[in-house]
Each structure stands twice: as structure tokens, then as C-alpha cells.
Design a protein around this motif. Sequence first.
Motif, PDB file in Angstrom:
ATOM      1  N   UNK A 239       0.854  -1.400  -0.004  1.00 38.17           N
ATOM      2  CA  UNK A 239       0.290   0.187  -0.205  1.00 38.17           C
ATOM      3  C   UNK A 239       0.737   1.228  -0.059  1.00 38.17           C
ATOM      4  N   UNK A 240       1.897   1.332   0.815  1.00 39.45           N
ATOM      5  CA  UNK A 240       2.774   2.445   0.876  1.00 39.45           C
ATOM      6  C   UNK A 240       3.603   2.769  -0.302  1.00 39.45           C
ATOM      7  N   UNK A 241       4.036   1.583  -0.997  1.00 34.81           N
ATOM      8  CA  UNK A 241       4.741   1.589  -2.183  1.00 34.81           C
ATOM      9  C   UNK A 241       3.607   2.133  -3.473  1.00 34.81           C
ATOM     10  N   UNK A 242       2.619   1.572  -3.225  1.00 37.95           N
ATOM     11  CA  UNK A 242       1.628   2.145  -4.450  1.00 37.95           C
ATOM     12  C   UNK A 242       1.234   3.591  -4.356  1.00 37.95           C
ATOM     13  N   UNK A 243       1.132   4.112  -2.890  1.00 35.84           N
ATOM     14  CA  UNK A 243       0.915   5.504  -2.958  1.00 35.84           C
ATOM     15  C   UNK A 243       2.188   6.185  -3.351  1.00 35.84           C
ATOM     16  N   UNK A 244       3.402   5.817  -3.030  1.00 38.61           N
ATOM     17  CA  UNK A 244       4.517   6.653  -3.533  1.00 38.61           C
ATOM     18  C   UNK A 244       4.649   6.727  -5.090  1.00 38.61           C
ATOM     19  N   UNK A 245       4.395   5.477  -5.558  1.00 32.92           N
ATOM     20  CA  UNK A 245       4.344   5.279  -6.914  1.00 32.92           C
ATOM     21  C   UNK A 245       3.389   6.536  -7.722  1.00 32.92           C
ATOM     22  N   UNK A 246       2.261   6.389  -7.038  1.00 28.85           N
ATOM     23  CA  UNK A 246       1.110   6.959  -7.832  1.00 28.85           C
ATOM     24  C   UNK A 246       1.568   8.406  -7.638  1.00 28.85           C
ATOM     25  N   UNK A 247       2.545   8.868  -6.782  1.00 29.95           N
ATOM     26  CA  UNK A 247       2.656  10.242  -6.651  1.00 29.95           C
ATOM     27  C   UNK A 247       2.519  11.021  -5.608  1.00 29.95           C
ATOM     28  N   UNK A 248       2.456  10.436  -4.535  1.00 36.11           N
ATOM     29  CA  UNK A 248       2.360  10.913  -2.971  1.00 36.11           C
ATOM     30  C   UNK A 248       4.051  11.130  -2.654  1.00 36.11           C
ATOM     31  N   UNK A 249       4.199  12.280  -1.939  1.00 41.42           N
ATOM     32  CA  UNK A 249       5.423  12.564  -1.285  1.00 41.42           C
ATOM     33  C   UNK A 249       5.733  11.884  -0.116  1.00 41.42           C
ATOM     34  N   UNK A 250       4.976  11.496   0.630  1.00 42.74           N
ATOM     35  CA  UNK A 250       4.858  10.801   1.768  1.00 42.74           C
ATOM     36  C   UNK A 250       3.847   9.917   2.150  1.00 42.74           C
TER      37      UNK A 250
ATOM     38  N   UNK B 243      13.352   4.941  -8.374  1.00 43.60           N
ATOM     39  CA  UNK B 243      14.639   4.717  -9.349  1.00 43.60           C
ATOM     40  C   UNK B 243      13.769   3.663 -10.392  1.00 43.60           C
ATOM     41  N   UNK B 244      13.282   2.575  -9.952  1.00 49.10           N
ATOM     42  CA  UNK B 244      12.657   1.771 -10.731  1.00 49.10           C
ATOM     43  C   UNK B 244      11.485   2.170 -11.642  1.00 49.10           C
ATOM     44  N   UNK B 245      10.801   2.972 -11.141  1.00 46.11           N
ATOM     45  CA  UNK B 245       9.820   3.853 -11.958  1.00 46.11           C
ATOM     46  C   UNK B 245      10.353   4.781 -13.053  1.00 46.11           C
ATOM     47  N   UNK B 246      11.540   5.263 -12.628  1.00 44.24           N
ATOM     48  CA  UNK B 246      12.277   6.039 -13.812  1.00 44.24           C
ATOM     49  C   UNK B 246      12.673   5.222 -14.876  1.00 44.24           C
ATOM     50  N   UNK B 247      13.221   4.203 -14.468  1.00 42.76           N
ATOM     51  CA  UNK B 247      13.998   3.111 -15.485  1.00 42.76           C
ATOM     52  C   UNK B 247      12.769   2.586 -16.457  1.00 42.76           C
ATOM     53  N   UNK B 248      11.870   2.316 -15.931  1.00 44.19           N
ATOM     54  CA  UNK B 248      10.451   2.029 -16.692  1.00 44.19           C
ATOM     55  C   UNK B 248      10.240   3.019 -17.615  1.00 44.19           C
TER      56      UNK B 248
END
Length: 227
Positions: free
Chosen positions: A86-97, A198-203
Motif C-alpha cells: 500500500x505504501x509503495x503504491x501510494x508513493x509510486x502514484x505520486x504521493x510525497x509521503x 528509481x525503478x519507476x524512472x527506469x521503466x
Amino acid sequence: MTTILVADDDQDIADLISLHLEKEGLHSVKVYNGKEALHAIHSQHIDLAILDIMMPEMDGYEVVQKIREQYYLPVIFLSAKASDLDKITGLVMGADDYMVKPFNPMELVARVQAQLRRSKLIDYSMGKNEIISGGLVLNADERTVKLYGESIELTPKEFDILYLLASYPNKVFSTENIFQNVWGEAYYGGSNTVMVHIRGLRKKLKEDGNKNKFIKTVWGIGYKFNG
């Protein structure tokens, strides 16, 4: 006056957050569903948004996606959804914290202030306004990224990480360095957060997992931009 949006369908929680924000001299706007949150952001100046995820009308994930289409204001998820996924999903979706309920209101206010400091202190004069490298073009003023002429949509944190690395090509940044520079707060085991971004950036940069062209992993240390 600094204005904080508090979006939570539990009015008691919204009132509690608002009370602690006001004690610190921060003006708050309270709403109780996702559509009201989006309307508030479109209709008035908001410096930071605190969003619940499970809201009626429109959930927090959809709200933050809509926000990121137009705005770069900091977003903190405050949710009962407590798993690492859940935390990772929230951050990947665009949350800062991301903060889990039940929560300490004073810690939440401290995180709000840290994000506000970060948003005010970002100074891209440390590098060039525009960085061009191997088909990649980053524009700091417009906060845009193009890869071989094609626009690439990055979250604010993804852009900050990429611009930080690209501003100092071939310099190795540890995960702690990246976290402190981009999140603007003390590093408390934020390596997973950095890794996810970083993973999101590379994708999005269409980089091969074994031969990363722009972002190179320096094993045991961190990351660098291949300039």
C-alpha cells in the motif's frame, strides 16, 4: 498564509488534523470526499494536501493522479491501509509521503512542515536550466522531460531524482544522499523508497534492466547518471 488541504471522510479525524495545523499557524481547508478535494485544489491556492485513500466519490489514488496532471504541490497520504505494498503504491502514484492510521498528530504536522520546507528550498540553479544528454532533455523551469522528442510523464519526486543525478553526471549518490536531497529530511531507512522511484524512472525511460543507459547502479554505494 500557508494553506493545507485536509481530505478525509471521517470528520473527527479532519477536525483533529485541522486543530493541530492551526496551532502551528497553518490554515486548513477541510473536505470529506475525493471530488471535493479536487475542486478545492482547482478553485483555490493549496500549498500541501493530506489525503485519505478510502474516500467516497473519488479515492485518494485517483485524486493524486489528477493532481499530478497539473500541479506539483506536496501530497501526504494518511491511510489505514498499512501494508508495504500500500505504501509503495501510494508513493509510486505520486504521493510525497505516506503515514498510517492511527497516527500521532504532532508527527503528521512535522512531516507537513518538512514537505513545505522542501518545496520552498528546491533550487535548480545548482545545475543548468536545461540538461541535454543522449536524447534526453530535462527542463527545470518547465519541469518537463523528453526522450528522443517524446514527452515523458514523471511524478514530481521522479523528476527531482533524475534532475539531481543529471546535474552532476558520473557523480555517485548514495541512497541516503538522494533521500536527503529530494525529500529534504533526515534519512531513516528510506532506501526502499528511493529504489521504488528509481525503478519507476527506469521503466519510463525505457531502459534495459541489465544495461541501464542513463541511471547506473553502483553496487554497494548508490546511483549515478551516465553523462
